[in-house]
Design a protein around this motif. Structure first.
Motif, PDB file in Angstrom:
ATOM      1  N   VAL A  10       0.840  -1.200   0.000  1.00  0.00           N
ATOM      2  CA  VAL A  10       0.000   0.000   0.000  1.00  0.00           C
ATOM      3  C   VAL A  10       0.874   1.249   0.000  1.00  0.00           C
ATOM      4  O   VAL A  10       1.982   1.246   0.540  1.00  0.00           O
ATOM      5  N   ASP A  11       0.378   2.317  -0.607  1.00  0.00           N
ATOM      6  CA  ASP A  11       1.128   3.566  -0.663  1.00  0.00           C
ATOM      7  C   ASP A  11       1.297   4.193   0.717  1.00  0.00           C
ATOM      8  O   ASP A  11       2.274   4.893   0.976  1.00  0.00           O
ATOM      9  N   PHE A  12       0.332   3.952   1.606  1.00  0.00           N
ATOM     10  CA  PHE A  12       0.369   4.500   2.960  1.00  0.00           C
ATOM     11  C   PHE A  12      -0.409   3.540   3.856  1.00  0.00           C
ATOM     12  O   PHE A  12      -1.511   3.127   3.503  1.00  0.00           O
ATOM     13  N   VAL A  13       0.146   3.164   4.988  1.00  0.00           N
ATOM     14  CA  VAL A  13      -0.557   2.260   5.901  1.00  0.00           C
ATOM     15  C   VAL A  13      -1.448   3.093   6.824  1.00  0.00           C
ATOM     16  O   VAL A  13      -0.995   3.656   7.808  1.00  0.00           O
ATOM     17  N   THR A  14      -2.710   3.193   6.463  1.00  0.00           N
ATOM     18  CA  THR A  14      -3.682   3.889   7.301  1.00  0.00           C
ATOM     19  C   THR A  14      -4.081   3.001   8.465  1.00  0.00           C
ATOM     20  O   THR A  14      -4.195   3.449   9.600  1.00  0.00           O
ATOM     21  N   SER A  15      -4.316   1.719   8.160  1.00  0.00           N
ATOM     22  CA  SER A  15      -4.735   0.736   9.155  1.00  0.00           C
ATOM     23  C   SER A  15      -3.871  -0.506   8.999  1.00  0.00           C
ATOM     24  O   SER A  15      -3.822  -1.088   7.918  1.00  0.00           O
ATOM     25  N   PRO A  16      -3.182  -0.918  10.067  1.00  0.00           N
ATOM     26  CA  PRO A  16      -2.258  -2.045   9.948  1.00  0.00           C
ATOM     27  C   PRO A  16      -2.956  -3.394   9.950  1.00  0.00           C
ATOM     28  O   PRO A  16      -3.767  -3.695  10.817  1.00  0.00           O
ATOM     29  N   GLY A  17      -2.601  -4.202   8.967  1.00  0.00           N
ATOM     30  CA  GLY A  17      -3.045  -5.577   8.927  1.00  0.00           C
ATOM     31  C   GLY A  17      -1.999  -6.418   9.641  1.00  0.00           C
ATOM     32  O   GLY A  17      -1.706  -6.204  10.808  1.00  0.00           O
ATOM     33  N   TYR A  18      -1.401  -7.351   8.904  1.00  0.00           N
ATOM     34  CA  TYR A  18      -0.339  -8.182   9.473  1.00  0.00           C
ATOM     35  C   TYR A  18       1.034  -7.575   9.163  1.00  0.00           C
ATOM     36  O   TYR A  18       2.039  -8.288   9.102  1.00  0.00           O
ATOM     37  N   LEU A  19       1.061  -6.255   8.942  1.00  0.00           N
ATOM     38  CA  LEU A  19       2.272  -5.461   8.751  1.00  0.00           C
ATOM     39  C   LEU A  19       3.200  -6.056   7.705  1.00  0.00           C
ATOM     40  O   LEU A  19       2.914  -5.961   6.531  1.00  0.00           O
ATOM     41  N   ASP A  20       4.309  -6.692   8.095  1.00  0.00           N
ATOM     42  CA  ASP A  20       5.236  -7.267   7.117  1.00  0.00           C
ATOM     43  C   ASP A  20       4.962  -8.745   6.863  1.00  0.00           C
ATOM     44  O   ASP A  20       5.663  -9.391   6.092  1.00  0.00           O
ATOM     45  N   GLY A  21       3.950  -9.305   7.508  1.00  0.00           N
ATOM     46  CA  GLY A  21       3.566 -10.689   7.302  1.00  0.00           C
ATOM     47  C   GLY A  21       4.329 -11.697   8.150  1.00  0.00           C
ATOM     48  O   GLY A  21       4.019 -12.875   8.129  1.00  0.00           O
ATOM     49  N   LYS A  22       5.308 -11.245   8.896  1.00  0.00           N
ATOM     50  CA  LYS A  22       6.082 -12.159   9.737  1.00  0.00           C
ATOM     51  C   LYS A  22       5.297 -12.471  11.008  1.00  0.00           C
ATOM     52  O   LYS A  22       4.562 -11.629  11.520  1.00  0.00           O
ATOM     53  N   ALA A  23       5.464 -13.690  11.502  1.00  0.00           N
ATOM     54  CA  ALA A  23       4.757 -14.129  12.715  1.00  0.00           C
ATOM     55  C   ALA A  23       5.033 -13.165  13.867  1.00  0.00           C
ATOM     56  O   ALA A  23       6.168 -12.785  14.112  1.00  0.00           O
TER      57      ALA A  23
END
Length: 143
Positions: free
Chosen positions: A102-115
């Motif tokens: 995403v161009d800008f993280v407004t709302s964080p999901g699993y961020l970088d995907g690492k556990a």
């Protein structure tokens, strides 16, 4: 935030979405309840989503100070995505909305995907995106 946007889409807090609601309360009440673990599921919309469930509803383009387009912003989406036990993202099924990053993280999901990325960022354990619903598919994450 109620009403029709310039793009022809309706906001999540718009009158059409509130019609015949069982309850209608303030954002601060819902945020407080979510912080206490009392909200099982939140529903959000966004302009962009990446494979880790990070959402962008702030701006398009690589430069925050001179964006290609400025969007309406979070409107509380960050609180919903970080505090609700499960999150459903409703988004148009268009290639431009599903991006590598995403161009800008407004709302964080699993961020970088690492556990454990959400927990390392200080977010509650066992929260985050659950499903993405489009007009053509239903996607999800394996936790």
């Amino acid at each position: 935030m109620c009403g029709k946007r310039e793009s022809g889409e309706f906001s999540m807090g718009g009158p059409r979405n509130c019609y015949r609601s069982l309850a209608w309360t303030s954002m601060s009440t819902i945020f407080s309840q979510a912080q206490l673990g009392m909200v099982d599921m939140g529903v959000l919309a966004a302009t962009q989503i990446d494979r880790f469930g990070n959402l962008n509803s702030t701006m398009l383009g690589p430069d925050y100070h001179r964006p290609a387009k400025r969007l309406p912003g979070s409107g509380g989406a960050n609180e919903v995505l970080t505090q609700c036990w499960q999150m459903v993202v409703v988004i148009k099924h268009e290639r431009r909305r599903f991006v590598e990053k995403v161009d800008f993280v407004t709302s964080p999901g699993y961020l970088d995907g690492k556990a454990g990325a959400r927990e390392r960022a200080g977010l509650p354990r066992d929260t985050g995106p659950w499903r993405v619903a489009t007009s053509k598919a239903l996607y999800g994450w394996i936790r």
